[in-house]
Design a protein around this motif. Structure first.
Motif, short mmCIF file in Angstrom:
data_model
loop_
_atom_site.label_atom_id
_atom_site.label_comp_id
_atom_site.label_asym_id
_atom_site.label_seq_id
_atom_site.Cartn_x
_atom_site.Cartn_y
_atom_site.Cartn_z
N LEU A 143 -36.55 106.66 41.93
CA LEU A 143 -36.80 106.07 43.26
C LEU A 143 -37.86 107.44 43.85
O LEU A 143 -39.10 107.03 44.49
N SER A 144 -37.58 108.70 43.51
CA SER A 144 -38.73 109.80 43.95
C SER A 144 -38.04 111.00 43.03
O SER A 144 -37.30 111.68 43.43
N PRO A 145 -39.20 111.20 41.95
CA PRO A 145 -38.92 112.36 41.04
C PRO A 145 -39.00 113.86 41.97
O PRO A 145 -38.26 114.55 41.82
N ARG A 146 -39.62 113.78 42.93
CA ARG A 146 -39.91 114.82 43.73
C ARG A 146 -38.61 115.11 44.62
O ARG A 146 -38.17 116.38 44.82
N LEU A 147 -37.95 114.04 45.21
CA LEU A 147 -36.88 114.44 46.08
C LEU A 147 -35.64 114.64 45.25
O LEU A 147 -34.56 115.09 45.78
N SER A 148 -35.56 114.36 43.98
CA SER A 148 -34.54 114.45 43.05
C SER A 148 -34.15 115.81 42.62
O SER A 148 -33.29 116.15 42.08
N ILE A 149 -35.03 116.59 43.00
CA ILE A 149 -34.82 118.22 42.74
C ILE A 149 -33.53 118.52 43.46
O ILE A 149 -33.04 119.44 42.95
N VAL A 150 -33.42 118.08 44.45
CA VAL A 150 -32.25 118.64 45.30
C VAL A 150 -31.20 118.35 44.37
O VAL A 150 -30.09 119.10 44.39
N PHE A 151 -30.89 117.26 43.50
CA PHE A 151 -29.79 117.20 42.72
C PHE A 151 -29.81 118.31 41.53
O PHE A 151 -28.78 118.75 41.21
N LEU A 152 -30.85 118.39 40.94
CA LEU A 152 -31.11 119.38 40.07
C LEU A 152 -30.58 120.79 40.42
O LEU A 152 -30.10 121.68 39.51
N ILE A 190 -28.08 116.72 53.74
CA ILE A 190 -29.11 117.27 54.70
C ILE A 190 -30.52 117.64 54.30
O ILE A 190 -31.57 117.20 55.13
N ALA A 191 -30.58 118.21 53.05
CA ALA A 191 -31.86 118.52 52.25
C ALA A 191 -32.44 117.22 52.35
O ALA A 191 -33.79 117.04 52.48
N VAL A 192 -31.91 116.08 51.70
CA VAL A 192 -32.73 114.94 51.39
C VAL A 192 -33.18 114.34 52.55
O VAL A 192 -34.25 113.62 52.65
N LEU A 193 -32.61 114.16 53.70
CA LEU A 193 -32.77 113.64 54.96
C LEU A 193 -33.80 114.49 55.71
O LEU A 193 -34.95 113.81 56.27
N TRP A 194 -34.09 115.65 55.23
CA TRP A 194 -34.74 116.55 55.86
C TRP A 194 -36.25 116.38 55.11
O TRP A 194 -37.26 116.03 55.67
#
Length: 575
Positions: free
Chosen positions: A151-160, A252-256
């Protein structure tokens, strides 16, 4: 834990099908957020009702398939776990039956009961959880991560960032909680010991009116178990809040960051919704991991305790060159015995011979080693030094089953089993015809009181024979042993609860029925051994004297003092 997985044999198919069904459920769950994102970004944004309807039907179908997969997984898991529990309990019980008294004394009865029940249940529950959670959680995590990266490699950094933090917390808490749960199981052992003593010794407790003291003992053991349980759970309960904190910060990080990307028109709003749904799925998967860890630390402690019993090598077993018996005379050669390496020597340098067919009396003060002596003959315990021979063969070289089949042991503490009187009489002699059963009961002076029961030989025996008097239990125990027609009969103060008249009748009957058998009779009363061919007098684990009744009266001060105290000088003078 891994060593115990072999007990899944017989239910391996169910154990394999359960994860496969779980894969089906997880696959359908992972499809839902992506389909929802498509409905928002394509169907709603372009006002395409047909697309919304068709995609909605796909979501319903995926939900139904997921339901089928989840239900099937639960059914297969339950079958596999229950099957393993049954096999493991049976293996544990069978193993306990092979252990010598030495190992049973070391493990303790209350601990063995805990291992057979509570510990096996912990392992069984863990297997059930593993088959469901251990596959579902990683699949959800991995599948969710793949989907969010798509969906979004950039946003998935949150999970990493979030996932490694949670894994580190899991490893640290697991390492600290394992010894705490081992302590919990030990506290359960202690509580079971106090509870068992309180139930089995209820007559003594009431006779001494110490109910309050026993209640205090149980309360203390129960309190210690509670404190150990709280301490163990405190450590594990930290894990849940840690996971929730990390995951909420991640949302919160994903929504932000996602909101900024939507504002910049670099990410559709539907993908943000899908992203949050995948995040929730991953959070639930990690909570499953937390629950798995909570149960694993306790199940690991239980599995180790179960393996301790399964891995225990019986100290008494057949040798590779076990021989068949060829006689029933008994000889002790310089025999010494102690119950374990830390205990005192109970028997010291015993040497004597008993010819086949002789009747031997054994007498001595309490603690002189009488019961320990006779327990060496059927190898209930092993002699520490010297040799015990039967038929000229060291008992260690005789096949254990054959040795014990030819030796009948009647204990002072008569143990009866729940069932009927007939079943108790036949306990060690299946099959036995009715005539033999009745003859044995008559010989033991039990036939008459059995007939007085409402259902005679079919009368019920309660647990441990609580509905029979001490004398009745002893006579049933004697009849049970006589039915086997042993070549060697050992009576360990087995007539202590009988009156003098009944004991005299029993002695006369034994003289006739067991005339060709070798008999060893431990007694506290001189009347029980005075007509023996030889009487062994024990004192502090050593032989003080051997001889007939008349010979011992003349040469053994110990024997004479016992005889005088029981029969009086006048009775002895009159023979």
């Amino acid at each position: 834990m891994v060593k115990l997985l072999k007990y899944l044999q017989g239910a391996t198919g169910y154990a394999v099908l359960a994860p496969l069904m779980m894969i089906l459920e997880v696959s359908m769950d992972l499809m839902q957020p992506k389909l929802m994102a498509d409905i928002i970004d394509i169907g709603i944004m372009h006002q395409n009702a047909a697309y919304v309807f068709s995609t909605g039907m796909k979501m319903i179908l995926a939900a139904l398939l997921g339901l089928i997969g989840g239900a099937a997984c639960s059914v297969f898991t339950a079958i596999a776990a229950m099957h393993m529990g049954e096999k493991l309990r049976q293996a544990l019980f069978d193993k306990i039956q092979t252990l010598a008294f030495l190992e049973i004394d070391q493990f303790k009865t209350s601990s063995l009961i805990t291992r057979l029940t509570n510990d096996v249940s912990q392992v069984q529950n863990m297997v059930s959880m593993v088959l469901k959670t251990a596959f579902r959680a990683p699949l959800l995590c991995l599948g969710g991560m793949i989907m969010v990266i798509g969906l979004s490699p950039r946003l998935s950094i949150v999970f990493l960032v979030a996932v490694p933090v949670i894994l580190i917390a899991v490893v640290i808490i697991l390492k600290k909680s394992f010894p705490l749960f081992t302590a919990v199981q030990e506290k359960i052992d202690r509580m079971n010991t106090v509870m068992r003593e309180g139930i089995l010794g209820i007559r003594v407790i009431k006779a001494f009116t110490i109910e309050a003291r026993q209640a205090a003992r149980f309360d203390e053991a129960n309190e210690h178990l509670m404190q150990a349980g709280i301490k163990a759970q405190h450590m594990n309960m930290i894990l849940g809040p840690v996971v929730m904190l990390v995951m909420n910060i991640s949302i919160i990080a994903v929504l932000w960051f996602g909101g900024n990307m939507v504002h910049q028109s670099t990410l559709p709003i539907g993908k943000i919704v899908a992203f949050v749904n995948y995040l929730v799925q991953i959070m639930h998967a990690l909570i499953m991991v937390v629950m798995l860890v909570l149960n694993f630390s306790r199940a690991k402690a239980s599995a180790d305790r179960v393996n301790d019993v399964l891995d225990a090598a019986p100290s008494i077993q057949d040798q590779d060159c076990s021989l068949a018996m060829n006689g029933f005379d008994i000889e002790f050669k310089n025999v010494a015995f102690q119950y374990n390496e830390h205990s005192e020597t109970v028997l010291n340098d015993l040497s004597f011979r008993i010819e086949e067919g002789e009747k031997i009396g054994i007498i001595g003060a309490t603690g002189s080693g009488k019961s320990s002596l006779v327990s060496l003959i059927p190898r209930l315990y092993e002699a520490t030094a010297g040799q015990v021979l039967v038929g000229g063969l060291d008992v260690k070289k005789i096949k254990l089953k054959e040795l014990r089949e030819n030796i009948g042991v009647i204990l002072q503490d008569s143990i009866l089993f729940s069932g009927t009187i007939e079943e108790n009489l036949k306990f060690g002699s299946y099959p036995a015809d009715w005539k033999a059963v009745e003859e044995a009961a008559r010989a033991a002076q039990a036939h008459d009181f059995i007939l007085e029961k409402e259902n005679a030989y079919q009368s019920l025996v309660e647990q441990r024979g609580k509905n029979f008097s001490g004398g009745q239990k002893q006579r049933i125990s004697i009849a049970r042993t006589l039915l086997r027609k042993p070549k060697i009969l050992i009576m360990d103060d087995a007539t202590s609860a009988l009156d003098m008249a009944t004991e005299a009748k029993l002695q006369n009957t034994l003289q006739q029925r067991m005339a060709k058998s070798t008999i060893l009779m431990i007694a506290q009363r001189i009347s029980g051994v005075r007509d023996a061919d030889k009487i062994i007098v024990l004192e502090n684990g050593k032989i003080a004297a051997i001889g007939t009744h008349q010979e011992l009266l003349a040469k053994s001060e110990i024997y004479r003092s016992i005889a005088v105290s029981q029969l009086g000088e006048e009775m002895l003078a009159n023979g």
